[in-house]
Design a protein around this motif. Structure first.
Motif, PDB file in Angstrom:
ATOM      1  N   LEU A  58       0.824  -1.210   0.000  1.00 33.85           N
ATOM      2  CA  LEU A  58       0.000   0.000   0.000  1.00 33.85           C
ATOM      3  C   LEU A  58       0.856   1.258   0.000  1.00 33.85           C
ATOM      4  CD1 LEU A  58      -2.755  -1.175   2.502  1.00 33.85           C
ATOM      5  CD2 LEU A  58      -3.071  -0.693   0.065  1.00 33.85           C
ATOM      6  N   ALA A  59       2.059   1.158   0.554  1.00 38.78           N
ATOM      7  CA  ALA A  59       2.964   2.306   0.553  1.00 38.78           C
ATOM      8  C   ALA A  59       3.385   2.692  -0.856  1.00 38.78           C
ATOM      9  CB  ALA A  59       4.193   2.012   1.409  1.00 38.78           C
ATOM     10  N   ARG A  60       3.217   1.767  -1.814  1.00 36.60           N
ATOM     11  CA  ARG A  60       3.544   2.045  -3.217  1.00 36.60           C
ATOM     12  C   ARG A  60       2.329   2.576  -3.986  1.00 36.60           C
ATOM     13  NH1 ARG A  60       8.316  -0.717  -5.246  1.00 36.60           N
ATOM     14  NH2 ARG A  60       7.371  -0.571  -7.313  1.00 36.60           N
ATOM     15  N   ASP A  61       1.230   2.831  -3.278  1.00 40.07           N
ATOM     16  CA  ASP A  61       0.024   3.371  -3.915  1.00 40.07           C
ATOM     17  C   ASP A  61      -0.496   2.418  -4.990  1.00 40.07           C
ATOM     18  OD1 ASP A  61      -2.002   5.238  -4.172  1.00 40.07           O
ATOM     19  OD2 ASP A  61      -0.980   6.321  -5.775  1.00 40.07           O
ATOM     20  N   ILE A  62      -0.571   1.139  -4.622  1.00 39.29           N
ATOM     21  CA  ILE A  62      -0.993   0.117  -5.594  1.00 39.29           C
ATOM     22  C   ILE A  62      -2.507   0.197  -5.859  1.00 39.29           C
ATOM     23  CG2 ILE A  62       0.885  -1.492  -5.186  1.00 39.29           C
ATOM     24  CD1 ILE A  62      -2.342  -2.225  -3.516  1.00 39.29           C
ATOM     25  N   ARG A  63      -2.911  -0.319  -7.012  1.00 42.59           N
ATOM     26  CA  ARG A  63      -4.323  -0.306  -7.392  1.00 42.59           C
ATOM     27  C   ARG A  63      -5.103  -1.396  -6.667  1.00 42.59           C
ATOM     28  NH1 ARG A  63      -5.805  -2.166 -11.668  1.00 42.59           N
ATOM     29  NH2 ARG A  63      -7.703  -0.971 -11.956  1.00 42.59           N
ATOM     30  N   GLN A  64      -4.489  -2.576  -6.511  1.00 44.55           N
ATOM     31  CA  GLN A  64      -5.236  -3.718  -6.002  1.00 44.55           C
ATOM     32  C   GLN A  64      -4.305  -4.668  -5.254  1.00 44.55           C
ATOM     33  OE1 GLN A  64      -6.572  -6.969  -8.742  1.00 44.55           O
ATOM     34  NE2 GLN A  64      -8.637  -6.485  -8.024  1.00 44.55           N
ATOM     35  N   ILE A  65      -4.813  -5.247  -4.193  1.00 47.16           N
ATOM     36  CA  ILE A  65      -4.150  -6.353  -3.520  1.00 47.16           C
ATOM     37  C   ILE A  65      -4.896  -7.632  -3.878  1.00 47.16           C
ATOM     38  CG2 ILE A  65      -3.836  -7.471  -1.272  1.00 47.16           C
ATOM     39  CD1 ILE A  65      -2.948  -4.848  -0.136  1.00 47.16           C
ATOM     40  N   PHE A  66      -4.140  -8.650  -4.241  1.00 45.59           N
ATOM     41  CA  PHE A  66      -4.710  -9.966  -4.523  1.00 45.59           C
ATOM     42  C   PHE A  66      -4.176 -10.943  -3.480  1.00 45.59           C
ATOM     43  CE2 PHE A  66      -4.988 -14.160  -6.374  1.00 45.59           C
ATOM     44  CZ  PHE A  66      -6.201 -14.150  -7.033  1.00 45.59           C
ATOM     45  N   PHE A  67      -5.068 -11.570  -2.753  1.00 45.76           N
ATOM     46  CA  PHE A  67      -4.705 -12.539  -1.720  1.00 45.76           C
ATOM     47  C   PHE A  67      -4.872 -13.937  -2.303  1.00 45.76           C
ATOM     48  CE2 PHE A  67      -6.668 -14.780   2.190  1.00 45.76           C
ATOM     49  CZ  PHE A  67      -5.481 -15.440   2.469  1.00 45.76           C
ATOM     50  N   LYS A  68      -3.739 -14.637  -2.440  1.00 40.32           N
ATOM     51  CA  LYS A  68      -3.739 -15.949  -3.085  1.00 40.32           C
ATOM     52  C   LYS A  68      -3.755 -17.085  -2.064  1.00 40.32           C
ATOM     53  CE  LYS A  68      -1.758 -19.725  -5.058  1.00 40.32           C
ATOM     54  NZ  LYS A  68      -1.287 -20.924  -4.308  1.00 40.32           N
ATOM     55  N   TYR A  69      -4.590 -18.095  -2.320  1.00 49.46           N
ATOM     56  CA  TYR A  69      -4.614 -19.324  -1.528  1.00 49.46           C
ATOM     57  C   TYR A  69      -4.811 -20.496  -2.480  1.00 49.46           C
ATOM     58  CZ  TYR A  69      -9.380 -17.552  -1.881  1.00 49.46           C
ATOM     59  OH  TYR A  69     -10.537 -16.998  -2.351  1.00 49.46           O
ATOM     60  N   CYS A  70      -4.907 -21.690  -1.928  1.00 47.36           N
ATOM     61  CA  CYS A  70      -4.920 -22.905  -2.749  1.00 47.36           C
ATOM     62  C   CYS A  70      -6.268 -23.106  -3.438  1.00 47.36           C
ATOM     63  CB  CYS A  70      -4.593 -24.105  -1.872  1.00 47.36           C
ATOM     64  SG  CYS A  70      -4.415 -25.645  -2.777  1.00 47.36           S
ATOM     65  N   ALA A  71      -6.232 -23.790  -4.576  1.00 47.09           N
ATOM     66  CA  ALA A  71      -7.453 -24.110  -5.318  1.00 47.09           C
ATOM     67  C   ALA A  71      -8.383 -25.001  -4.504  1.00 47.09           C
ATOM     68  CB  ALA A  71      -7.109 -24.785  -6.645  1.00 47.09           C
ATOM     69  N   THR A  72      -7.846 -25.706  -3.529  1.00 50.50           N
ATOM     70  CA  THR A  72      -8.676 -26.555  -2.677  1.00 50.50           C
ATOM     71  C   THR A  72      -9.073 -25.851  -1.377  1.00 50.50           C
ATOM     72  OG1 THR A  72      -6.612 -27.659  -2.053  1.00 50.50           O
ATOM     73  CG2 THR A  72      -8.013 -28.789  -3.619  1.00 50.50           C
ATOM     74  N   PHE A  73      -8.852 -24.538  -1.308  1.00 48.76           N
ATOM     75  CA  PHE A  73      -9.315 -23.701  -0.202  1.00 48.76           C
ATOM     76  C   PHE A  73      -8.798 -24.212   1.138  1.00 48.76           C
ATOM     77  CE2 PHE A  73     -12.564 -20.989   1.951  1.00 48.76           C
ATOM     78  CZ  PHE A  73     -12.462 -19.871   1.140  1.00 48.76           C
ATOM     79  N   ASP A  74      -7.578 -24.727   1.132  1.00 47.53           N
ATOM     80  CA  ASP A  74      -7.022 -25.364   2.326  1.00 47.53           C
ATOM     81  C   ASP A  74      -7.067 -24.426   3.524  1.00 47.53           C
ATOM     82  OD1 ASP A  74      -6.487 -27.255   0.467  1.00 47.53           O
ATOM     83  OD2 ASP A  74      -4.325 -27.311   0.776  1.00 47.53           O
ATOM     84  N   SER A  75      -7.810 -24.821   4.558  1.00 45.82           N
ATOM     85  CA  SER A  75      -7.937 -23.992   5.753  1.00 45.82           C
ATOM     86  C   SER A  75      -8.662 -24.806   6.815  1.00 45.82           C
ATOM     87  CB  SER A  75      -8.696 -22.690   5.444  1.00 45.82           C
ATOM     88  OG  SER A  75      -9.942 -22.969   4.820  1.00 45.82           O
ATOM     89  N   THR A  76      -8.747 -24.250   7.995  1.00 48.47           N
ATOM     90  CA  THR A  76      -9.479 -24.884   9.090  1.00 48.47           C
ATOM     91  C   THR A  76     -10.542 -23.914   9.589  1.00 48.47           C
ATOM     92  OG1 THR A  76      -8.085 -24.009  10.867  1.00 48.47           O
ATOM     93  CG2 THR A  76      -7.333 -26.035   9.779  1.00 48.47           C
ATOM     94  N   ASP A  77     -11.339 -24.345  10.565  1.00 49.25           N
ATOM     95  CA  ASP A  77     -12.382 -23.467  11.086  1.00 49.25           C
ATOM     96  C   ASP A  77     -11.809 -22.236  11.771  1.00 49.25           C
ATOM     97  OD1 ASP A  77     -14.246 -25.202  10.145  1.00 49.25           O
ATOM     98  OD2 ASP A  77     -14.837 -26.022  12.096  1.00 49.25           O
TER      99      ASP A  77
END
Length: 412
Positions: A58-77
């Protein structure tokens, strides 16, 4: 690394760091990827690490942040997709965002909010046995809702098929009712075209790497980036070559079996590896007389039964941390005896090895296929890395990639 490789293949110069402090070392590049190992650490730590990365961007005045995770949505509750998204919403000031894990070309699709691997619901697939993030609920709206206080809804396939304009209206109406997060249905590549067009101006977008491939043409059409650049060829790297496999995915086990037909592989039994230093020392002694004859492999990977036994002894997180500590420290020892080419199987394993090697900045090569990223350090004594998803890649990837590192031109 796969995300960066996709942008490089599209002719976009892309910076790649593991330390947010190095974001400022890049000049006027169209994209920067910050890679961090946050999938299975405590949610509070993942949020803290992500905040540092996001603020650096954000300090670079970016247009968009993209948050990448796995195609299988790997996560827990407990997370970490929801908590990280909550933070990024706050930092960017986004009113809402979408979640697009689908990769139709790999048969990872979402329909009615349910995640499929091929014809199977993810809860019926081998992902239900994942040692760290077993996916036992296919309804991603439910999965994400358990991770966040924000209201989660669905952008159904009928709306995606209707086009970006119609989908945008539907999201605006739902947002007016308080919905902030949208799981997006996506069955075909054309659905990703629609979703990219819908979200290209959003302050925050999230998803699997696949949708990233659909942005560059939009950026160019709108004059946001310049003409296509020919993807650079990575420099050749000599020295010894090794495979380090920590993933227990079926595809990694198949790749190990194929590699073992022509190269020695040391399989490390975690049940007998409680002393990390001794285990690493024994593995290095095994490798020394073999490395001069060609690449070798090391694996803590195992079938579900073996993984279960290790988890019963050390605990789920303890078993994973033991495997990562062994392979990470082994990578450092191997580098000290002349190994310069590393193929690493497994996302968590990749993160651990990059951390142990102290790598903070990399030059990434063009996309090499699903789940695969290749890169070379920018040092005078370079190290070549191929970091691959445990679930993906051709069966002969290990030996082929180590050969290409010696002569990158043969990959073209």
């Amino acid at each position: 690394m796969e995300t960066a490789a996709m942008l490089v293949a599209a002719g976009i110069e892309c910076g790649f760091v593991t330390d947010p402090a190095l974001v400022g070392s890049y000049g006027d590049v169209p994209a920067i990827v910050i890679a961090q190992k946050t999938r299975v650490i405590p949610a509070s730590e993942a949020v803290s690490m992500t905040e540092k990365a996001a603020r650096a961007l954000l300090a670079r005045d970016i247009r968009q942040i993209f948050f990448k995770y796995c195609a299988t949505f790997d996560s827990t509750d407990q997370g970490n997709i929801g908590p990280v998204a909550d933070l990024l919403m706050q930092l960017t000031g986004a009113e809402y965002t979408a979640f697009c894990p689908a990769s139709p070309a790999l048969r990872r699709t979402v329909y009615n909010g349910h995640l499929f691997l091929g014809t199977e619901l993810i809860s019926d697939s081998p992902k239900r046995h994942d040692p760290l993030t077993p996916m036992t609920d296919p309804d991603l709206v439910r999965v994400l809702q358990r991770q966040t206080r924000a209201k989660v809804g669905l952008l159904a396939h009928a709306l995606v098929s209707a086009g970006a304009e119609a989908a945008g209206r539907a999201i605006a109406e739902a947002a007016a009712r308080g919905i902030r997060y949208f799981i997006t249905d996506a069955i075909y590549d054309r659905d990703l075209d629609t979703l990219a067009a819908l979200t290209c101006d959003w302050k925050l977008m999230t998803g699997n790497a696949t949708i990233v491939q659909h942005y560059p043409d939009i950026w160019r059409a709108r004059g946001l980036i310049g003409a296509t650049r020919r993807p650079p060829c990575l420099r050749a790297v000599g020295g010894g070559g090794v495979v380090l496999a920590g993933s227990c995915a079926e595809r990694t086990l198949e790749q190990l079996a194929e590699f073992e037909k022509s190269h020695p592989v040391l399989r490390i039994d975690l049940l007998n590896a409680g002393d990390v230093a001794a285990t690493v020392g024994d593995a290095l002694d095994w490798a020394r007389p073999r490395l001069h004859r060609g690449p070798v492999g090391f694996a803590t990977s195992g079938a579900p039964e073996a993984v279960k036994m290790a988890q019963e002894r050390y605990g789920r997180e303890g078993a994973a941390q033991l495997a990562e500590a062994i392979l990470g420290r082994l990578a450092v020892s191997l580098r000290s005896v002349g190994v310069r080419r590393f193929v690493v199987a497994g996302g968590e394993t990749s993160g651990a090895i990059v951390e142990h090697l102290g790598i903070r900045r990399l030059r990434v090569g063009p996309y090499g296929g699903p789940g695969i990223g290749t890169a070379v350090t920018e040092d005078e004594d370079p190290v070549a890395l191929c970091l691959k998803s445990g679930k993906l890649g051709p069966v002969d990837l290990f030996a082929t990639t180590l050969d290409v590192m010696l002569d990158p031109g043969r990959a073209n």
